[in-house]
Design a protein around this motif. Sequence first.
Motif, PDB file in Angstrom:
ATOM      1  N   SER A 135       0.837  -1.205   0.000  1.00 56.69           N
ATOM      2  CA  SER A 135       0.000   0.000   0.000  1.00 56.69           C
ATOM      3  C   SER A 135       0.870   1.253   0.000  1.00 56.69           C
ATOM      4  N   VAL A 136       0.506   2.197  -0.842  1.00 60.55           N
ATOM      5  CA  VAL A 136       1.194   3.482  -0.865  1.00 60.55           C
ATOM      6  C   VAL A 136       0.160   4.607  -0.789  1.00 60.55           C
ATOM      7  N   THR A 137       0.639   5.742  -0.315  1.00 60.56           N
ATOM      8  CA  THR A 137      -0.158   6.962  -0.289  1.00 60.56           C
ATOM      9  C   THR A 137       0.531   7.983  -1.181  1.00 60.56           C
ATOM     10  N   TYR A 138      -0.249   8.645  -2.022  1.00 62.02           N
ATOM     11  CA  TYR A 138       0.279   9.687  -2.904  1.00 62.02           C
ATOM     12  C   TYR A 138      -0.036  11.055  -2.301  1.00 62.02           C
ATOM     13  N   TYR A 139       1.008  11.837  -2.086  1.00 62.72           N
ATOM     14  CA  TYR A 139       0.867  13.166  -1.482  1.00 62.72           C
ATOM     15  C   TYR A 139       1.055  14.207  -2.570  1.00 62.72           C
ATOM     16  N   LEU A 140      -0.010  14.922  -2.869  1.00 66.09           N
ATOM     17  CA  LEU A 140       0.003  15.974  -3.887  1.00 66.09           C
ATOM     18  C   LEU A 140      -0.006  17.321  -3.168  1.00 66.09           C
ATOM     19  N   LYS A 141       1.182  17.846  -2.933  1.00 66.10           N
ATOM     20  CA  LYS A 141       1.307  19.065  -2.131  1.00 66.10           C
ATOM     21  C   LYS A 141       0.551  20.234  -2.763  1.00 66.10           C
ATOM     22  N   ASP A 150      -6.853   2.336   1.101  1.00 66.32           N
ATOM     23  CA  ASP A 150      -7.598   1.776   2.233  1.00 66.32           C
ATOM     24  C   ASP A 150      -6.794   1.822   3.528  1.00 66.32           C
ATOM     25  N   ILE A 151      -5.992   2.846   3.700  1.00 64.02           N
ATOM     26  CA  ILE A 151      -5.232   3.002   4.929  1.00 64.02           C
ATOM     27  C   ILE A 151      -6.021   3.777   5.971  1.00 64.02           C
ATOM     28  N   LEU A 152      -6.450   4.972   5.612  1.00 62.63           N
ATOM     29  CA  LEU A 152      -7.105   5.876   6.561  1.00 62.63           C
ATOM     30  C   LEU A 152      -8.420   6.358   5.981  1.00 62.63           C
ATOM     31  N   PHE A 153      -9.501   6.144   6.724  1.00 63.04           N
ATOM     32  CA  PHE A 153     -10.828   6.576   6.324  1.00 63.04           C
ATOM     33  C   PHE A 153     -11.343   7.665   7.270  1.00 63.04           C
ATOM     34  N   TYR A 154     -12.511   8.181   6.944  1.00 65.82           N
ATOM     35  CA  TYR A 154     -13.199   9.094   7.855  1.00 65.82           C
ATOM     36  C   TYR A 154     -13.572   8.315   9.121  1.00 65.82           C
ATOM     37  N   SER A 155     -12.930   8.644  10.234  1.00 65.24           N
ATOM     38  CA  SER A 155     -13.164   7.979  11.524  1.00 65.24           C
ATOM     39  C   SER A 155     -12.979   6.468  11.451  1.00 65.24           C
ATOM     40  N   GLY A 156     -12.091   6.025  10.586  1.00 59.10           N
ATOM     41  CA  GLY A 156     -11.858   4.595  10.468  1.00 59.10           C
ATOM     42  C   GLY A 156     -10.517   4.309   9.823  1.00 59.10           C
ATOM     43  N   VAL A 157     -10.197   3.026   9.741  1.00 56.85           N
ATOM     44  CA  VAL A 157      -8.968   2.575   9.086  1.00 56.85           C
ATOM     45  C   VAL A 157      -9.292   1.347   8.244  1.00 56.85           C
ATOM     46  N   GLY A 158      -8.343   0.960   7.407  1.00 55.57           N
ATOM     47  CA  GLY A 158      -8.547  -0.195   6.559  1.00 55.57           C
ATOM     48  C   GLY A 158      -8.510  -1.498   7.326  1.00 55.57           C
ATOM     49  N   ARG A 159      -9.159  -2.509   6.788  1.00 56.57           N
ATOM     50  CA  ARG A 159      -9.153  -3.823   7.409  1.00 56.57           C
ATOM     51  C   ARG A 159      -7.764  -4.426   7.290  1.00 56.57           C
ATOM     52  N   SER A 166      -1.654  -6.143   8.629  1.00 55.44           N
ATOM     53  CA  SER A 166      -1.164  -6.094  10.013  1.00 55.44           C
ATOM     54  C   SER A 166      -1.673  -4.813  10.656  1.00 55.44           C
ATOM     55  N   PHE A 167      -2.422  -4.950  11.744  1.00 53.65           N
ATOM     56  CA  PHE A 167      -2.972  -3.775  12.402  1.00 53.65           C
ATOM     57  C   PHE A 167      -1.859  -2.925  13.008  1.00 53.65           C
ATOM     58  N   ASP A 168      -0.863  -3.555  13.615  1.00 55.98           N
ATOM     59  CA  ASP A 168       0.238  -2.787  14.196  1.00 55.98           C
ATOM     60  C   ASP A 168       0.970  -1.995  13.118  1.00 55.98           C
ATOM     61  N   THR A 169       1.201  -2.636  11.976  1.00 55.13           N
ATOM     62  CA  THR A 169       1.879  -1.943  10.877  1.00 55.13           C
ATOM     63  C   THR A 169       1.020  -0.811  10.336  1.00 55.13           C
ATOM     64  N   LEU A 170      -0.280  -1.035  10.250  1.00 49.96           N
ATOM     65  CA  LEU A 170      -1.194   0.005   9.785  1.00 49.96           C
ATOM     66  C   LEU A 170      -1.132   1.230  10.696  1.00 49.96           C
ATOM     67  N   GLN A 171      -1.178   1.010  11.996  1.00 44.75           N
ATOM     68  CA  GLN A 171      -1.091   2.122  12.938  1.00 44.75           C
ATOM     69  C   GLN A 171       0.226   2.883  12.772  1.00 44.75           C
ATOM     70  N   GLU A 172       1.316   2.150  12.612  1.00 47.35           N
ATOM     71  CA  GLU A 172       2.618   2.789  12.435  1.00 47.35           C
ATOM     72  C   GLU A 172       2.640   3.628  11.155  1.00 47.35           C
ATOM     73  N   SER A 173       2.062   3.105  10.086  1.00 42.89           N
ATOM     74  CA  SER A 173       2.036   3.849   8.825  1.00 42.89           C
ATOM     75  C   SER A 173       1.283   5.162   8.984  1.00 42.89           C
ATOM     76  N   ILE A 174       0.144   5.104   9.648  1.00 42.29           N
ATOM     77  CA  ILE A 174      -0.663   6.307   9.822  1.00 42.29           C
ATOM     78  C   ILE A 174       0.053   7.315  10.705  1.00 42.29           C
ATOM     79  N   GLN A 175       0.592   6.841  11.811  1.00 46.88           N
ATOM     80  CA  GLN A 175       1.248   7.754  12.752  1.00 46.88           C
ATOM     81  C   GLN A 175       2.537   8.339  12.187  1.00 46.88           C
ATOM     82  N   ASP A 176       3.337   7.506  11.521  1.00 44.69           N
ATOM     83  CA  ASP A 176       4.666   7.939  11.092  1.00 44.69           C
ATOM     84  C   ASP A 176       4.683   8.627   9.732  1.00 44.69           C
ATOM     85  N   LYS A 177       3.714   8.292   8.864  1.00 48.56           N
ATOM     86  CA  LYS A 177       3.739   8.831   7.506  1.00 48.56           C
ATOM     87  C   LYS A 177       2.631   9.847   7.237  1.00 48.56           C
TER      88      LYS A 177
END
Length: 207
Positions: A135-141, A150-159, A166-177
Amino acid sequence: MKIKTMSLGPIQTNAYIISNDKKECIIVDPGDEGRRVNRYIRENELKPLAILLTHAHFDHIGAVDDVRQAWNIPVYVHEYEQEWLGNPKYNGSAFFGLPPVVMKDADEVMKEEMTLTIGDFVLDVLHTPGHSPGSVTYYLKEANAIFSGDILFYSGVGRTDLPGGSFDTLQESIQDKLYVLPEETIVYNGHGPETTIGFEKMNNPYV
């Protein structure tokens, strides 16, 4: 910069068509209904440059070949999921007992975080695993926006119960990236309404 959201297919997966003043455009995650995507491009006289995939689950890739062939444009995917496009077992269509989704190989394989320059579009590619390994996220400054799949949703996260999740990895991706981005950054995600980084940092119960 104009961002068109199209909710496609039975799971209503969000695809995005990002266009500029030159009427050039990039398509993110054409998951289904390729004719509808192509019709919008034609009716708005756009010039497609590329297809960017946030990840290679079936509901995000189902119209890739229809759109690619119509405009003869390259498809980008992370190297960890380059084999998923042509393998129903990996892309999840077999997992859900659906008709097999089989697409041709990607034209461009991203092996690391980078800055993509496609025409006048400049996007930072952030590796954000957790929902899936590639999974990647594209940042268009320029548009103050990210396309997070499917990483971060409105008041939710991906399955995270699908292969490679991996839920732990998902949390790290959201927090760190993602949570380090400006709070006003708009989050264009794979399902449901858009949100912002600031709102999710304050309100998301999963991170």
